[in-house]
Design a protein around this motif. Structure first.
Motif, PDB file in Angstrom:
ATOM      1  N   GLY A 148      30.417  24.625  26.024  1.00 53.09           N
ATOM      2  CA  GLY A 148      29.910  25.282  27.217  1.00 53.09           C
ATOM      3  C   GLY A 148      30.752  26.451  27.667  1.00 53.09           C
ATOM      4  N   VAL A 149      31.631  26.934  26.786  1.00 52.99           N
ATOM      5  CA  VAL A 149      32.506  28.072  27.102  1.00 52.99           C
ATOM      6  C   VAL A 149      32.041  29.285  26.319  1.00 52.99           C
ATOM      7  CG1 VAL A 149      34.858  28.991  26.952  1.00 52.99           C
ATOM      8  CG2 VAL A 149      34.471  26.618  27.663  1.00 52.99           C
ATOM      9  N   ALA A 150      31.724  30.361  27.014  1.00 54.47           N
ATOM     10  CA  ALA A 150      31.218  31.569  26.376  1.00 54.47           C
ATOM     11  C   ALA A 150      32.360  32.520  26.025  1.00 54.47           C
ATOM     12  CB  ALA A 150      30.236  32.272  27.307  1.00 54.47           C
ATOM     13  N   PRO A 151      32.247  33.275  24.914  1.00 57.58           N
ATOM     14  CA  PRO A 151      33.225  34.328  24.626  1.00 57.58           C
ATOM     15  C   PRO A 151      33.268  35.315  25.792  1.00 57.58           C
ATOM     16  CG  PRO A 151      31.790  33.943  22.739  1.00 57.58           C
ATOM     17  CD  PRO A 151      31.186  33.197  23.884  1.00 57.58           C
ATOM     18  N   SER A 152      34.454  35.547  26.332  1.00 57.15           N
ATOM     19  CA  SER A 152      34.591  36.342  27.554  1.00 57.15           C
ATOM     20  C   SER A 152      35.773  37.291  27.465  1.00 57.15           C
ATOM     21  CB  SER A 152      34.781  35.419  28.772  1.00 57.15           C
ATOM     22  OG  SER A 152      33.725  34.498  28.900  1.00 57.15           O
ATOM     23  N   VAL A 153      35.731  38.316  28.274  1.00 55.33           N
ATOM     24  CA  VAL A 153      36.873  39.192  28.482  1.00 55.33           C
ATOM     25  C   VAL A 153      37.747  38.553  29.562  1.00 55.33           C
ATOM     26  CG1 VAL A 153      37.625  41.459  29.306  1.00 55.33           C
ATOM     27  CG2 VAL A 153      35.602  41.260  27.833  1.00 55.33           C
ATOM     28  N   ILE A 154      39.041  38.444  29.295  1.00 52.67           N
ATOM     29  CA  ILE A 154      39.992  37.910  30.273  1.00 52.67           C
ATOM     30  C   ILE A 154      40.813  39.081  30.804  1.00 52.67           C
ATOM     31  CG2 ILE A 154      41.781  36.206  30.734  1.00 52.67           C
ATOM     32  CD1 ILE A 154      39.169  35.021  29.631  1.00 52.67           C
ATOM     33  N   VAL A 155      40.855  39.232  32.108  1.00 52.35           N
ATOM     34  CA  VAL A 155      41.623  40.306  32.736  1.00 52.35           C
ATOM     35  C   VAL A 155      42.655  39.678  33.668  1.00 52.35           C
ATOM     36  CG1 VAL A 155      41.556  42.363  34.189  1.00 52.35           C
ATOM     37  CG2 VAL A 155      39.656  41.879  32.619  1.00 52.35           C
ATOM     38  N   GLY A 156      43.917  39.772  33.283  1.00 54.34           N
ATOM     39  CA  GLY A 156      44.995  39.264  34.120  1.00 54.34           C
ATOM     40  C   GLY A 156      45.560  40.372  34.978  1.00 54.34           C
ATOM     41  N   ILE A 157      45.653  40.139  36.283  1.00 55.32           N
ATOM     42  CA  ILE A 157      46.184  41.139  37.208  1.00 55.32           C
ATOM     43  C   ILE A 157      47.622  40.758  37.539  1.00 55.32           C
ATOM     44  CG2 ILE A 157      45.811  42.365  39.374  1.00 55.32           C
ATOM     45  CD1 ILE A 157      42.943  41.233  39.353  1.00 55.32           C
ATOM     46  N   GLY A 158      48.563  41.517  37.001  1.00 49.75           N
ATOM     47  CA  GLY A 158      49.968  41.239  37.220  1.00 49.75           C
ATOM     48  C   GLY A 158      50.680  42.418  37.865  1.00 49.75           C
ATOM     49  N   TYR A 159      52.001  42.381  37.781  1.00 56.56           N
ATOM     50  CA  TYR A 159      52.832  43.398  38.431  1.00 56.56           C
ATOM     51  C   TYR A 159      53.851  43.942  37.436  1.00 56.56           C
ATOM     52  CZ  TYR A 159      50.736  41.499  42.653  1.00 56.56           C
ATOM     53  OH  TYR A 159      49.833  41.084  43.603  1.00 56.56           O
ATOM     54  N   PRO A 160      54.430  45.111  37.714  1.00 55.96           N
ATOM     55  CA  PRO A 160      55.371  45.714  36.765  1.00 55.96           C
ATOM     56  C   PRO A 160      56.550  44.821  36.398  1.00 55.96           C
ATOM     57  CG  PRO A 160      54.724  47.332  38.412  1.00 55.96           C
ATOM     58  CD  PRO A 160      54.150  46.007  38.859  1.00 55.96           C
TER      59      PRO A 160
END
Length: 281
Positions: free
Chosen positions: A83-95
């Motif tokens: 039930g898991v679709a291929p997806s784009v993962i976008v991690g929002i981090g810091y410098p």
């Protein structure tokens, strides 16, 4: 992981070469106010559907990006089973690249009056706080257009995932801009931090659901060991679920998960698989 879309020059036998995550990119983005973010992005190794890739935007990007990426890659291989679709993962981090940068205290929090803030762990004054709306503007007006300029994205299948203060921010986004995402994953949300504002936002959101049509998924998840005073996080989260559960008939599909034997820190990786399944709904 590459930076600014160019592979690092690695000499043969260089024992100090950076470790790369295949199929990922890293780049800097700036908000309208000049705040800098380090964005981690995965690129699926299969062709996008006609509608584009689903996308998961996760807060505290350096804390669990690799964990989420590994789980998504392993489980999306057999999407019909997991039930898991291929997806784009976008991690929002810091410098800084820290798992939990101090800058999150501003970005993930509401402008709560000083007298309403809970005591800090070290007894010192809380750092600058109250930037949640500006951060949400950055996600909507800067980050999303950037990701969509690189990869084909299905705007109808977008997920926001946050833990702790990030879970609080996720609820703030749901309550104030429910159209921004389809799925909201609030891990161990710090509801005690944001009183009374988060309650007021919840009430306004409930009224909006009665008059406007939405199809939304919400997962509230935390560890069973998060019930201790003074924050009573389990009790607060369960009470929130109980208040929102009747809204299913108005388009909010809400679920609650409690992980046995897990505490505030260990809950984060436990949430990953349920989060991926919720994002695929």
């Amino acid at each position: 992981m590459t930076s600014d879309f160019t592979a690092p020059q690695v000499r043969s036998g260089d024992t100090h070469a950076p470790i790369e995550l295949r199929g990922t990119r890293q780049f800097a983005l700036f908000s309208a106010e000049g705040r800098e973010y380090r964005i981690l992005m995965s690129v699926p190794d299969r062709e996008a559907p006609a509608s584009g890739y689903p996308v998961i935007y996760m807060l505290d990007g350096h804390a669990a990006f690799a964990t989420v990426l590994d789980a998504e890659r392993a489980q999306s291989r057999r999407a019909e089973k997991t039930g898991v679709a291929p997806s784009v993962i976008v991690g929002i981090g810091y410098p800084s690249g820290l798992p939990f940068s101090p800058e999150r205290s501003y970005d993930y929090t509401l402008p709560v009056p000083a007298q309403n803030l809970p005591p800090s762990r070290d007894g010192k004054r809380w750092p600058e706080h109250g930037g949640a709306d500006l951060f949400l503007n950055f996600i909507e007006n800067v980050l999303k257009p950037k990701i969509e300029s690189i990869l084909p994205i299905d705007r109808s299948r977008q997920t926001l995932f946050g833990h702790s203060l990030g879970g609080l921010f996720t609820l703030h986004a749901l309550f104030t801009r429910p159209e921004a995402f389809r799925c909201y994953i609030a891990g161990s949300p710090s509801l005690h931090w944001a009183k009374p504002l988060i309650g007021q936002e919840e009430e306004a959101f409930i009224q909006k659901l009665h008059t406007e049509k939405y199809e939304l998924n919400l997962l509230i998840a935390l560890g069973e060991l998060e019930s201790d005073p003074p924050h009573h996080m389990v009790q607060n989260a369960r009470a929130l679920y109980d208040r929102l559960e009747p809204l299913r008939e108005y388009g909010l599909n809400v679920n609650f998960r409690l992980f046995e034997g897990e505490n505030h820190g260990s809950t984060l990786p436990s949430i990953v698989s349920p989060m991926l399944r919720t994002a695929a709904l």
